[in-house]
Write a protein that holds these residues in place. Structure first.
Motif, mmCIF file in Angstrom:
data_model
loop_
_atom_site.group_PDB
_atom_site.id
_atom_site.type_symbol
_atom_site.label_atom_id
_atom_site.label_comp_id
_atom_site.label_asym_id
_atom_site.label_seq_id
_atom_site.Cartn_x
_atom_site.Cartn_y
_atom_site.Cartn_z
ATOM 1 N N ASP A 102 14.442 -9.515 -21.276
ATOM 2 C CA ASP A 102 14.774 -10.514 -20.257
ATOM 3 C C ASP A 102 14.699 -9.908 -18.857
ATOM 4 N N LEU A 103 13.577 -9.239 -18.583
ATOM 5 C CA LEU A 103 13.366 -8.597 -17.287
ATOM 6 C C LEU A 103 12.754 -9.630 -16.346
ATOM 7 N N PHE A 104 13.597 -10.362 -15.655
ATOM 8 C CA PHE A 104 13.152 -11.556 -14.957
ATOM 9 C C PHE A 104 12.799 -11.333 -13.492
ATOM 10 N N ALA A 105 13.191 -10.197 -12.911
ATOM 11 C CA ALA A 105 12.973 -9.967 -11.479
ATOM 12 C C ALA A 105 12.128 -8.718 -11.273
ATOM 13 N N ASN A 106 10.894 -8.923 -10.856
ATOM 14 C CA ASN A 106 9.984 -7.812 -10.596
ATOM 15 C C ASN A 106 10.005 -7.490 -9.106
ATOM 16 N N LEU A 107 10.383 -6.248 -8.780
ATOM 17 C CA LEU A 107 10.475 -5.804 -7.384
ATOM 18 C C LEU A 107 9.269 -4.933 -7.063
ATOM 19 N N ARG A 108 8.477 -5.395 -6.109
ATOM 20 C CA ARG A 108 7.294 -4.635 -5.699
ATOM 21 C C ARG A 108 7.342 -4.365 -4.201
ATOM 22 N N PRO A 109 7.703 -3.164 -3.808
ATOM 23 C CA PRO A 109 7.691 -2.833 -2.379
ATOM 24 C C PRO A 109 6.268 -2.591 -1.885
ATOM 25 N N ALA A 110 6.013 -2.965 -0.668
ATOM 26 C CA ALA A 110 4.758 -2.621 0.009
ATOM 27 C C ALA A 110 5.143 -1.901 1.289
#
Length: 370
Positions: A102-110
Motif C-alpha cells: 500500500d505504497l500510495f505516495a511516490n516522492l520524486r525530488p527534482a
C-alpha cells in the motif's frame, strides 16, 4: 549503538546490481563510522527473479518486504524478458510491491545541484536553485482501475481500455502527504489534474480543495491542468514547490522534471505507505532511472541516484536527518571536484566509472566525518 534497522535490498536487473554495490559500500561505511547498524538481506526481483524463481517476485520476497523496515530497490526489465507476455513482465514486481505494501505516495525530488547546472538542457538562469518535490499517487488511477482489457467488437475491430478511478480517501491521503511536506519546505502546493475534460479530474480538484480548507489553510494551494503544468515546468520551473498529482500525470511530469536537472541518473525517489498504529511505515526507495541494459556490465553507470535514494531512506524511514545530509553533501562535493559519469559529462570535468564514483563518495564521507 543504534538498534538494528532491517533493510531489504532488491538490486534487480541491468545496472541495478552495479549501482547497488556502491550503496552497500556506503552502508558498510556507516556501520564502521557512524554507529548505525543495519540488518541487511538481499533477494531477486524482476528479470533476475524470473530467471531464478520463474516469476517477477515471489511470495517469500513479498513477505521479506513486509517484514523489513524499508526496501531499497534497483531497477528491473530488459530485452531478455520482453517476449514473456504481459503477466510476466519484470515490472510486475514493482507494481505488486506498491500494491501489497500500500505504497500510495511516490516522492520524486527534482533538484539542480550547482555543479550540474550546465548539464541541464535549459538555460542556467531557468534551473539554478531548482528544488521541486513531486508527490505522485501510486496505487490507484488508470494503472490499477477496473474495468480494463482488450476486447473484440461486433464489427471485428479490437478495442483496448483502461479506467481512471479515484475515491475520496485515495486522493486525501496523498494530498495530505503533499501538504505536510510543503509545511517543511516553502509552504506551497500545486494540485495537478485535468478538471476541464475529466470527471475524475474535477473530483480530484474538489477533494483536494475541501481537504485544504479543513486541515491545511496555512498552506498556499493552487491548481493547474496537467498539460499546462508540463509547459510551465519547462518555462518557469522554480514557480513550483510541491506538486501533488495522480498516478498517470505524476509518471509523466516527474520524468519531465527530472530532465531539468540534466540526467535521470541523478534523481532518487521514495514511495511511502500509511503510518501504522505501531509507528512503522512501509516504504520503498529507488532511483527513477531504468535498468539501462545498453550499458549494463560496462561499469559506466551513474550510482548517485541509488546512493541518494539511500539518503532518502535514512531521512524518511529512520529519521536520520544528519546521516542523510552527510551523504547528500558527499555526493555534491564529488561533483564540485569535477568528477562525472558519462551521462553528466561537461567540458572541463573528468570522466569516471561507477566504482570510482563510489570510491570518491566514500572519500568525501571520510572527510566530512573526520
Amino acid at each position: 549503538m543504534a538498534a538494528n534497522k532491517k533493510l531489504l535490498i532488491l538490486p534487480g536487473d541491468g545496472i541495478g546490481p552495479e549501482v547497488m554495490r556502491e550503496v552497500r559500500r556506503v552502508i558498510d561505511w556507516m556501520d564502521r563510522r557512524r554507529l548505525v547498524t543495519f540488518e541487511v538481506s538481499d533477494d531477486h526481483v524482476g528479470g533476475s527473479a524470473i530467471d531464478t524463481y520463474g516469476t517477477p517476485i515471489t511470495d517469500a520476497t513479498m513477505q521479506k518486504a513486509k517484514d523489513a523496515d524499508a526496501v531499497l530497490f534497483g531497477s528491473v526489465g530488459g530485452p531478455k524478458w520482453e517476449k514473456l507476455g504481459f503477466d510476466m513482465r519484470p515490472e510486475i514486481a514493482i507494481l505488486r510491491l506498491r500494491k501489497e505494501l500500500d505504497l500510495f505516495a511516490n516522492l520524486r525530488p527534482a533538484t539542480v545541484f550547482d555543479p550540474l547546472i550546465d548539464a541541464s538542457t535549459l538555460k542556467a538562469d531557468v534551473v539554478r536553485g531548482l528544488d521541486i518535490m513531486i508527490v505522485r499517487e501510486s496505487t490507484g488511477g488508470i494503472y490499477f482501475g477496473e474495468p480494463r482489457g482488450v476486447e473484440t467488437l461486433p464489427d471485428g475491430q479490437r478495442r483496448g481500455y483502461d479506467t481512471e478511478t479515484y475515491t475520496t480517501s485515495e486522493i486525501e491521503r496523498v494530498a495530505r502527504v503533499g501538504f505536510e511536506l510543503a509545511r517543511k519546505r516553502q509552504n506551497r502546493v500545486c494540485s495537478v489534474e485535468k478538471a476541464n475534460v475529466m470527471q475524475s479530474g474535477l473530483f480530484w480538484r474538489q477533494t483536494v480543495t475541501a481537504l485544504h480548507q479543513r486541515e491545511f489553510p496555512d498552506v498556499e494551494l493552487s491548481h493547474m491542468y496537467a498539460d499546462n503544468c508540463a509547459m510551465q515546468l519547462v518555462r518557469n520551473p522554480r514557480q513550483f514547490d510541491v506538486i501533488v498529482t495522480s498516478n498517470l500525470f505524476g509518471d509523466l511530469l516527474s520524468d519531465l522534471a527530472s530532465m531539468l536537472t540534466g540526467s535521470l541518473g541523478m534523481l532518487p525517489s521514495a514511495t511511502l505507505g500509511a503510518v501504522q498504529p505501531s509507528g512503522k511505515r512501509h516504504a520503498l526507495y529507488e532511483p527513477i532511472h531504468g535498468s539501462a541494459p545498453d550499458i549494463a556490465g560496462k561499469g559506466v553507470a551513474n550510482p548517485l541516484a541509488q546512493v541518494l535514494s539511500f539518503a532518502m531512506l535514512l531521512r524518511y524511514s529512520f529519521g536520520l536527518e544528519e546521516d542523510a545530509g552527510l551523504i547528500e553533501t558527499a555526493c555534491v562535493n564529488v561533483l564540485k571536484n569535477g568528477l562525472r559519469t558519462a551521462d553528466i559529462m561537461s567540458p572541463g570535468t573528468a570522466r569516471v566509472g561507477t566504482t570510482v564514483m563510489g570510491e570518491s563518495i566514500l572519500r568525501e564521507l571520510d572527510k566530512l566525518a573526520a
